[in-house]
Design a protein around this motif. Structure first.
Motif, PDB file in Angstrom:
ATOM      1  N   UNK A 213       0.829  -1.204   0.000  1.00 46.63           N
ATOM      2  CA  UNK A 213       0.000   0.000   0.000  1.00 46.63           C
ATOM      3  C   UNK A 213       0.865   1.257   0.000  1.00 46.63           C
ATOM      4  N   UNK A 214       1.882   1.263   0.857  1.00 40.94           N
ATOM      5  CA  UNK A 214       2.761   2.440   0.959  1.00 40.94           C
ATOM      6  C   UNK A 214       3.499   2.680  -0.351  1.00 40.94           C
ATOM      7  N   UNK A 215       4.082   1.628  -0.922  1.00 42.62           N
ATOM      8  CA  UNK A 215       4.822   1.783  -2.180  1.00 42.62           C
ATOM      9  C   UNK A 215       3.904   2.182  -3.333  1.00 42.62           C
ATOM     10  N   UNK A 216       2.692   1.639  -3.359  1.00 37.97           N
ATOM     11  CA  UNK A 216       1.732   2.007  -4.411  1.00 37.97           C
ATOM     12  C   UNK A 216       1.295   3.461  -4.261  1.00 37.97           C
TER      13      UNK A 216
ATOM     14  N   UNK B  98       3.122   5.844  -2.967  1.00 34.90           N
ATOM     15  CA  UNK B  98       4.265   6.653  -3.420  1.00 34.90           C
ATOM     16  C   UNK B  98       4.289   6.731  -4.941  1.00 34.90           C
ATOM     17  N   UNK B  99       4.062   5.600  -5.612  1.00 35.67           N
ATOM     18  CA  UNK B  99       4.028   5.591  -7.082  1.00 35.67           C
ATOM     19  C   UNK B  99       2.909   6.490  -7.597  1.00 35.67           C
ATOM     20  N   UNK B 100       1.748   6.418  -6.977  1.00 34.16           N
ATOM     21  CA  UNK B 100       0.621   7.251  -7.395  1.00 34.16           C
ATOM     22  C   UNK B 100       0.947   8.732  -7.246  1.00 34.16           C
ATOM     23  N   UNK B 101       1.556   9.096  -6.135  1.00 37.72           N
ATOM     24  CA  UNK B 101       1.939  10.502  -5.921  1.00 37.72           C
ATOM     25  C   UNK B 101       2.959  10.941  -6.969  1.00 37.72           C
ATOM     26  N   UNK B 102       3.938  10.098  -7.273  1.00 33.85           N
ATOM     27  CA  UNK B 102       4.935  10.439  -8.288  1.00 33.85           C
ATOM     28  C   UNK B 102       4.297  10.639  -9.656  1.00 33.85           C
ATOM     29  N   UNK B 103       3.378   9.774 -10.021  1.00 35.80           N
ATOM     30  CA  UNK B 103       2.700   9.889 -11.318  1.00 35.80           C
ATOM     31  C   UNK B 103       1.895  11.181 -11.379  1.00 35.80           C
ATOM     32  N   UNK B 104       1.170  11.468 -10.308  1.00 32.58           N
ATOM     33  CA  UNK B 104       0.361  12.696 -10.299  1.00 32.58           C
ATOM     34  C   UNK B 104       1.237  13.944 -10.325  1.00 32.58           C
ATOM     35  N   UNK B 105       2.390  13.902  -9.630  1.00 32.19           N
ATOM     36  CA  UNK B 105       3.306  15.045  -9.664  1.00 32.19           C
ATOM     37  C   UNK B 105       3.887  15.231 -11.067  1.00 32.19           C
ATOM     38  N   UNK B 106       4.221  14.131 -11.743  1.00 31.13           N
ATOM     39  CA  UNK B 106       4.708  14.217 -13.123  1.00 31.13           C
ATOM     40  C   UNK B 106       3.648  14.810 -14.039  1.00 31.13           C
TER      41      UNK B 106
END
Length: 181
Positions: free
Chosen positions: A53-56, A58-66
């Motif tokens: 959950x935590x890693x997913x 983080x990935x979601x936040x990175x994608x949205x920031x990109x």
């Protein structure tokens, strides 16, 4: 339209893994307690579900920031034009695209390695099995020209030992010992 900044595949994977981790965590409530210790059979699956959950997230936040960065950097019509001109690719400017054939071969070999790992672990034990698996996986996934064999060997030995003693001493749980007894 697939642009690196939008990373649609990563977005789908992040959301799917978030949902999967939640379902997995809820599913641990149905596991039977097979021991009298404070740490039961639900501990490891819950730990994995929380980590996933935590890693997913983080990935979601990175994608949205990109996505936000890309929307500030380019106007929508500029992005379409750049994609058509092949100036923006799925992997971006810094990386080389991995051929689909190589991806499928690596994924297939990884599944074979995991199956072999599960098969040999009761025979050779957690420590030896994990060391062999990690070495093979590092070599499979790493580009040969960037192999760092001393680093691979160090990680393949240190990580399983830490995990083994964390479970053995910290949680008082036994992992397969194999030939080591």
């Amino acid at each position: 339209m697939i642009v690196k900044a939008l990373r649609v595949k990563d977005l789908i994977a992040a959301v799917a893994l978030l949902i999967f981790s939640i379902v997995m965590y809820i599913g641990t409530n149905n596991l039977q307690m097979l021991t009298n210790s404070q740490i039961g059979s639900d501990f490891a699956p819950r730990l994995i579900a929380i980590g996933l959950f935590i890693l997913s997230a983080i990935l979601l936040v990175q994608v949205l920031m990109d996505f936000v960065k890309a929307s500030k950097k380019y106007k929508p019509e500029e992005v379409e034009e750049l994609v058509e001109q092949k100036k923006i690719e799925e992997v971006g400017e810094e990386g080389a695209k991995i051929p689909d054939k190589t991806r499928y071969i690596n994924a297939s070999l990884t599944m074979i390695l995991i199956a072999a790992y599960v098969f040999i672990m009761p025979i050779v034990g957690f420590l030896l099995g994990t060391i062999a698996y990690l070495m093979a996986q590092f070599c499979l996934l790493g580009d040969r020209k960037y192999w760092n064999i001393p680093l691979f060997i160090g990680l393949a030995i240190v990580v399983p030992i830490i995990i083994y003693y964390t479970f053995r001493v910290g949680f008082e749980l036994r992992l397969p010992a194999g030939w080591l007894g």
